[in-house]
Design a protein around this motif. Structure first.
Motif, PDB file in Angstrom:
ATOM      1  N   LEU A  71     -24.589 -64.344  29.008  1.00 24.66           N
ATOM      2  CA  LEU A  71     -23.448 -64.274  28.088  1.00 24.66           C
ATOM      3  C   LEU A  71     -22.379 -63.264  28.545  1.00 24.66           C
ATOM      4  O   LEU A  71     -21.196 -63.447  28.255  1.00 24.66           O
ATOM      5  CB  LEU A  71     -23.921 -63.935  26.663  1.00 24.66           C
ATOM      6  CG  LEU A  71     -22.877 -64.121  25.555  1.00 24.66           C
ATOM      7  CD1 LEU A  71     -22.314 -65.538  25.521  1.00 24.66           C
ATOM      8  CD2 LEU A  71     -23.457 -63.774  24.194  1.00 24.66           C
ATOM      9  N   ASP A  72     -22.779 -62.224  29.273  1.00 26.97           N
ATOM     10  CA  ASP A  72     -21.791 -61.290  29.833  1.00 26.97           C
ATOM     11  C   ASP A  72     -20.800 -62.061  30.698  1.00 26.97           C
ATOM     12  O   ASP A  72     -19.587 -61.835  30.650  1.00 26.97           O
ATOM     13  CB  ASP A  72     -22.484 -60.240  30.721  1.00 26.97           C
ATOM     14  CG  ASP A  72     -23.278 -59.193  29.943  1.00 26.97           C
ATOM     15  OD1 ASP A  72     -22.764 -58.691  28.936  1.00 26.97           O
ATOM     16  OD2 ASP A  72     -24.406 -58.875  30.374  1.00 26.97           O
ATOM     17  N   VAL A  73     -21.358 -62.966  31.495  1.00 28.68           N
ATOM     18  CA  VAL A  73     -20.544 -63.697  32.462  1.00 28.68           C
ATOM     19  C   VAL A  73     -19.726 -64.786  31.764  1.00 28.68           C
ATOM     20  O   VAL A  73     -18.536 -64.966  32.041  1.00 28.68           O
ATOM     21  CB  VAL A  73     -21.452 -64.291  33.567  1.00 28.68           C
ATOM     22  CG1 VAL A  73     -20.643 -65.100  34.561  1.00 28.68           C
ATOM     23  CG2 VAL A  73     -22.197 -63.162  34.269  1.00 28.68           C
ATOM     24  N   LEU A 115     -18.505 -58.223  26.999  1.00 27.30           N
ATOM     25  CA  LEU A 115     -19.568 -58.287  25.994  1.00 27.30           C
ATOM     26  C   LEU A 115     -20.188 -56.905  25.907  1.00 27.30           C
ATOM     27  O   LEU A 115     -20.870 -56.473  26.833  1.00 27.30           O
ATOM     28  CB  LEU A 115     -20.604 -59.327  26.451  1.00 27.30           C
ATOM     29  CG  LEU A 115     -21.347 -60.164  25.417  1.00 27.30           C
ATOM     30  CD1 LEU A 115     -22.505 -59.409  24.844  1.00 27.30           C
ATOM     31  CD2 LEU A 115     -20.442 -60.681  24.302  1.00 27.30           C
ATOM     32  N   ASP A 116     -19.885 -56.211  24.838  1.00 33.53           N
ATOM     33  CA  ASP A 116     -20.459 -54.881  24.639  1.00 33.53           C
ATOM     34  C   ASP A 116     -21.699 -55.009  23.768  1.00 33.53           C
ATOM     35  O   ASP A 116     -21.675 -55.697  22.744  1.00 33.53           O
ATOM     36  CB  ASP A 116     -19.440 -53.952  23.953  1.00 33.53           C
ATOM     37  CG  ASP A 116     -20.052 -52.597  23.645  1.00 33.53           C
ATOM     38  OD1 ASP A 116     -20.419 -51.892  24.598  1.00 33.53           O
ATOM     39  OD2 ASP A 116     -20.173 -52.258  22.449  1.00 33.53           O
ATOM     40  N   GLY A 117     -22.760 -54.355  24.199  1.00 35.41           N
ATOM     41  CA  GLY A 117     -24.002 -54.409  23.440  1.00 35.41           C
ATOM     42  C   GLY A 117     -24.928 -55.503  23.940  1.00 35.41           C
ATOM     43  O   GLY A 117     -25.725 -56.057  23.174  1.00 35.41           O
ATOM     44  N   SER A 118     -24.845 -55.808  25.237  1.00 34.45           N
ATOM     45  CA  SER A 118     -25.641 -56.913  25.804  1.00 34.45           C
ATOM     46  C   SER A 118     -27.123 -56.818  25.467  1.00 34.45           C
ATOM     47  O   SER A 118     -27.790 -57.838  25.337  1.00 34.45           O
ATOM     48  CB  SER A 118     -25.544 -56.978  27.318  1.00 34.45           C
ATOM     49  OG  SER A 118     -24.268 -56.735  27.761  1.00 34.45           O
ATOM     50  N   SER A 119     -27.627 -55.594  25.353  1.00 40.02           N
ATOM     51  CA  SER A 119     -29.075 -55.474  25.103  1.00 40.02           C
ATOM     52  C   SER A 119     -29.430 -55.982  23.708  1.00 40.02           C
ATOM     53  O   SER A 119     -30.595 -56.211  23.399  1.00 40.02           O
ATOM     54  CB  SER A 119     -29.535 -54.015  25.266  1.00 40.02           C
ATOM     55  OG  SER A 119     -29.062 -53.235  24.192  1.00 40.02           O
TER      56      SER A 119
END
Ligand code: AHG
Ligand code: MN
Ligand code: MN
Length: 331
Positions: A71-73, A115-119
């Protein structure tokens, strides 16, 4: 604005930009980023139905050295696509080592944490998108990188979207910080709070306290004094909140005050903390100051720090002004 009348982001941006070309460019960029955000929010809302989006991608970390999730990508791709027709010349992104050329005729550079908070992606907890907008003048800047690597006080606009129970946009254009909320019925972002003010005092801090053994003495001292409560030197009982997605922690602070801390620590790679200066600390510092709060690395105002690398990290403390000053006094 008449009471009860809802102002859309569209109308707000049109009114703010007027006929001004520089402002019109910023408005176009913000429109594009918020539109991309709506699509990202839809993906996030599919939760475990799109489990593959939370998977770690390949073996290579991103430019900042973090594991990259699908999802970051995807979020980065959507932002690039949305910015293509806007007057944005280059994009700096957490997920790309080098600047991404967007529109050669552009007059802005944008820096994003797509995307901040990927974890938190696969845990049904708010994640978000952070952006910072700077002017770009091909004739004045030796290179596009020079335009991006400027102290944060040169930002012309900044903001973040948070994809949570509500999809929200917190934005500044240099005069106050405003909250827009996406109306699910019409799809439009509506102005919910204009000129938010972070209370100067607070009894609430947010920090990943599992790192206490890695912290330096000033940081340990500050948290120890908070933990000592009413009987300690601070003379009051503190509460703690930590979502682990900075956008969500920031929105809480914009709503009811508090401080967020991600100091440098002794772990390998964490000497300057975890947050990235250009696309995390700077935009949040700009929003915070425009909401009457403070942002520091402990010693220096975040917005005065001259970057030396696109992906550099910086210790970050932001939020309620008096509390941020108290924390700085421990350094
Ligand atoms: P990102 O997902 O863009 O890498 O950013 C994560 C940041 C921030 O959102 C959060 O506050 C912090 O990292 C959490 O770090 P820890 O997991 O070390 O607590
Ligand atoms: Mn981030
Ligand atoms: Mn990120």
């Amino acid at each position: 604005m008449a009471a009860g009348e809802s102002v859309t982001l569209e109308a707000y941006l049109d009114r703010w930009a007027g006929g001004d070309a520089d402002r019109g460019a910023v408005a176009a960029a913000v429109r594009a980023i918020s539109a991309a955000g709506v699509g990202i929010a839809d993906l996030v809302a599919r939760g475990p139905l799109e489990e593959s989006l939370a998977k770690i991608r390949g073996v290579d970390p991103n430019a900042g050295g973090d594991a990259q999730k699908e999802l970051d990508v995807v979020a980065e791709e959507r932002i690039i696509a949305a910015l293509m027709p806007t007057p944005v010349a280059f994009l700096a992104s957490e997920e790309s080592e080098e600047l991404i050329p967007v529109n050669p005729a552009g007059r802005l550079v944008v820096a994003v944490d797509p995307l901040d908070g990927s974890s938190n992606i696969d845990t049904n907890v708010s994640v978000g998108t952070i952006y910072s907008i700077l002017p770009y003048d091909a004739a004045a800047h030796a290179s596009p990188k020079d335009a991006v690597m400027r102290p944060g006080r040169h930002q012309v606009a900044a903001g973040f979207l948070a994809y949570g129970p509500a999809t929200i946009l917190v934005a500044t254009f240099g005069a106050g910080t405003h909250v827009f909320v996406q109306d699910r019925a019409s799809g439009a972002f509506l102005l919910a709070r204009e000129n938010v003010e972070i209370p100067a005092e607070t009894k609430e801090y947010g920090v990943n306290q599992s790192n206490v053994r890695h912290w330096d003495a000033p940081m340990k001292g500050y948290i120890e004094d908070c933990l000592a409560g009413k009987e300690g030197p601070r003379g009051k009982d503190f509460n703690m909140r930590w979502v682990g997605s900075m956008v969500a922690d920031a929105f809480r602070i914009f709503t009811r005050g508090g401080v967020y801390l991600y100091p440098g620590d002794k772990r390998k790679g964490y000497a300057e903390g975890r947050l990235r200066l250009i696309y995390e600390a700077n935009p949040v510092a700009f929003l915070t100051e425009q909401a009457k709060g403070g942002a520091t690395d402990g010693r220096t105002r975040i917005l005065d720090i001259a970057p030396h690398h696109i992906h550099q990290r910086i210790p970050l403390v932001f939020g309620s002004k008096a509390e941020v000053e108290t924390i700085a006094s421990y350094y």
